[in-house]
Design a protein around this motif. Structure first.
Motif, PDB file in Angstrom:
ATOM      1  N   GLY A  70      43.391  43.758 -21.554  1.00 58.79           N
ATOM      2  CA  GLY A  70      44.116  42.883 -20.636  1.00 58.79           C
ATOM      3  C   GLY A  70      44.823  41.708 -21.282  1.00 58.79           C
ATOM      4  O   GLY A  70      45.522  40.958 -20.601  1.00 58.79           O
ATOM      5  N   TRP A  71      44.642  41.523 -22.588  1.00 61.83           N
ATOM      6  CA  TRP A  71      45.316  40.422 -23.275  1.00 61.83           C
ATOM      7  C   TRP A  71      46.677  40.874 -23.804  1.00 61.83           C
ATOM      8  O   TRP A  71      46.853  42.024 -24.239  1.00 61.83           O
ATOM      9  N   ASN A  72      47.632  39.956 -23.793  1.00 57.79           N
ATOM     10  CA  ASN A  72      48.921  40.194 -24.427  1.00 57.79           C
ATOM     11  C   ASN A  72      48.786  40.064 -25.941  1.00 57.79           C
ATOM     12  O   ASN A  72      47.949  39.301 -26.441  1.00 57.79           O
ATOM     13  N   SER A  98      47.258  36.792 -29.743  1.00 59.77           N
ATOM     14  CA  SER A  98      46.712  37.547 -28.630  1.00 59.77           C
ATOM     15  C   SER A  98      46.060  36.574 -27.664  1.00 59.77           C
ATOM     16  O   SER A  98      45.353  35.652 -28.096  1.00 59.77           O
ATOM     17  N   LYS A 101      46.564  50.154 -28.018  1.00 61.52           N
ATOM     18  CA  LYS A 101      47.559  49.442 -27.213  1.00 61.52           C
ATOM     19  C   LYS A 101      48.940  50.060 -27.425  1.00 61.52           C
ATOM     20  O   LYS A 101      49.336  50.355 -28.547  1.00 61.52           O
ATOM     21  N   GLU A 133      44.710  35.754 -23.290  1.00 66.49           N
ATOM     22  CA  GLU A 133      44.546  36.074 -21.873  1.00 66.49           C
ATOM     23  C   GLU A 133      45.738  35.509 -21.104  1.00 66.49           C
ATOM     24  O   GLU A 133      46.023  34.311 -21.199  1.00 66.49           O
ATOM     25  N   PRO A 134      46.457  36.317 -20.351  1.00 67.61           N
ATOM     26  CA  PRO A 134      47.655  35.825 -19.672  1.00 67.61           C
ATOM     27  C   PRO A 134      47.330  34.740 -18.643  1.00 67.61           C
ATOM     28  O   PRO A 134      46.276  34.757 -18.004  1.00 67.61           O
ATOM     29  N   ARG A 178      49.334  45.009 -22.431  1.00 67.41           N
ATOM     30  CA  ARG A 178      48.033  44.408 -22.122  1.00 67.41           C
ATOM     31  C   ARG A 178      46.917  45.449 -22.121  1.00 67.41           C
ATOM     32  O   ARG A 178      45.779  45.159 -22.491  1.00 67.41           O
TER      33      ARG A 178
END
Length: 288
Positions: A200-202, A249, A2, A251-252, A230
Motif C-alpha cells: 500500500g505504500w508508494n 517509499s 510491485k 504511506e500515502p 502501491r
C-alpha cells in the motif's frame, strides 16, 4: 512484486537562486497521488563552481505546510532560518526542516566552499504534512553523516544509508510525521538487491549515478526515476555498474493537495491565509 507504473526522464535544468542548477525529478503537479507523501524532488548538480568572493544561493524565502529535506553528496551548504537555527551541512549530511505553520529560510554555498570552489551535488526533497500537522511548530533536524546507519545489502550488493524509516532492523535518525523510508543506496556493479516494502505504500527509485535494472524489466539510467504501484511488496534492483540510488517509499496521505509556490496546504483558502500571514510578518525574521 510491485508493478512499474512508469519511467521518467529529468527535465532540463533550471536555476534556483544563483547557486543551485536543479532538475525537478517530480512534483505534486505531475505525481501528486502516485508519490504521496512526497511532493517534489530537485536534483542539484553535479555542477562545478569556480572560487568566488560572495556566496551563491537563495535568499530569504518562506515555507508552510510541509518539510524540506536536503541531502548533500558533494560540496557544502550553509543555511539559516527564522527559528534561529542554522549551520553548515557537507557530504553525507542531511538537513530535515519542518516548515509547519511557517518559517523563513535561506541557503547559500558555505563560506569555505565559496572560497575554494568545487563540485556541488545535492537533492532537496519536499515531504507533505497531513492536515492535522500542517500548522505544527517549525522544527529543524541536523542529521550528520556519522549518525546515519550504513547497512550492508545481502550478497555484497552494496550498502543502504537509512535516513528515515528502517531497513533490516536499523532505524534512521529522522523523525517523521507519517511512515516512510528514505534510503540512500550505494550499489556495486553486478549486485542484485531484493527488497521488501510495505503493502500500500508508494515507491520511487531515483537513479543519481549509474545504471540499474528494476524488477528485471526496466533499465533506469542517471537522472531517471522509476515509479511503482502501491500494490505488492517486492522490488528488485540490479546494478549494471556502480550506482547511487535514492529510494523513497511512504504511506500515502490521501488528502487534497493545493500548492502555490512555497506553500502547500489542503485548500485555496489556506493558501490565501498563508500569503496574508507571510505578508503580515507572521513568519518571523532571520537575524544575522
Amino acid at each position: 512484486m510491485k508493478r512499474i507504473l512508469g519511467i521518467y526522464n529529468a527535465p532540463r535544468p533550471h536555476w534556483v537562486g544563483d547557486g543551485f542548477p536543479v532538475r525537478s525529478m517530480f512534483s505534486y503537479q505531475s505525481h501528486g497521488k502516485q508519490l504521496s507523501p512526497f511532493l517534489l524532488l530537485d536534483y542539484a548538480g553535479p555542477a562545478d563552481f569556480s572560487p568566488a568572493d560572495t556566496p551563491r544561493g537563495v535568499g530569504k524565502h518562506p515555507h508552510r505546510g510541509f518539510e524540506t529535506v536536503t541531502i548533500v553528496y558533494k560540496g557544502e551548504v550553509a543555511h539559516r532560518d527564522s527559528t534561529g537555527q542554522g549551520g553548515t551541512i557537507g557530504p553525507g549530511d542531511v538537513q530535515w526542516m519542518t516548515a509547519g505553520g511557517g518559517i523563513l529560510h535561506e541557503e547559500f554555498h558555505s563560506p569555505t566552499f565559496t572560497e575554494s570552489g568545487g563540485v556541488l551535488e545535492m537533492v532537496q526533497l519536499w515531504v507533505n504534512l497531513p492536515a492535522r500537522d500542517k500548522m505544527t511548530a517549525p522544527r529543524y533536524q541536523a542529521i550528520l553523516d556519522r549518525d546515519i546507519p550504513r547497512v550492508a545489502l545481502p550478497g555484497e550488493a552494496g550498502t543502504v544509508r537509512v535516513i528515515a524509516g528502517e531497513y533490516a532492523g536499523h532505524a534512521g535518525p529522522a523523525r517523521t510525521f507519517t511512515p516512510m523510508h528514505v534510503w540512500d543506496m550505494r550499489l556495486k556493479q553486478g549486485g542484485l538487491s531484493e527488497l521488501t516494502l510495505p503493502e500500500g505504500w508508494n515507491v520511487a527509485v531515483i537513479v543519481l549515478h549509474g545504471t540499474v535494472l528494476v524488477n528485471d524489466e526496466t533499465v533506469a539510467r542517471e537522472a531517471q526515476m522509476v515509479v511503482l504501484d502501491r500494490a505488492g511488496r517486492g522490488l528488485s534492483i540490479e546494478a549494471n555498474n556502480d550506482a547511487v540510488v535514492l529510494l523513497l517509499s511512504g504511506e500515502p496521505i490521501d488528502e487534497p493537495i493545493v500548492g502555490h509556490g512555497p506553500f502547500v496546504m489542503n485548500s485555496q483558502q489556506e493558501i490565501i491565509q498563508a500569503m496574508n500571514d507571510f505578508n503580515s510578518g507572521r513568519f518571523g525574521q532571520i537575524t544575522h
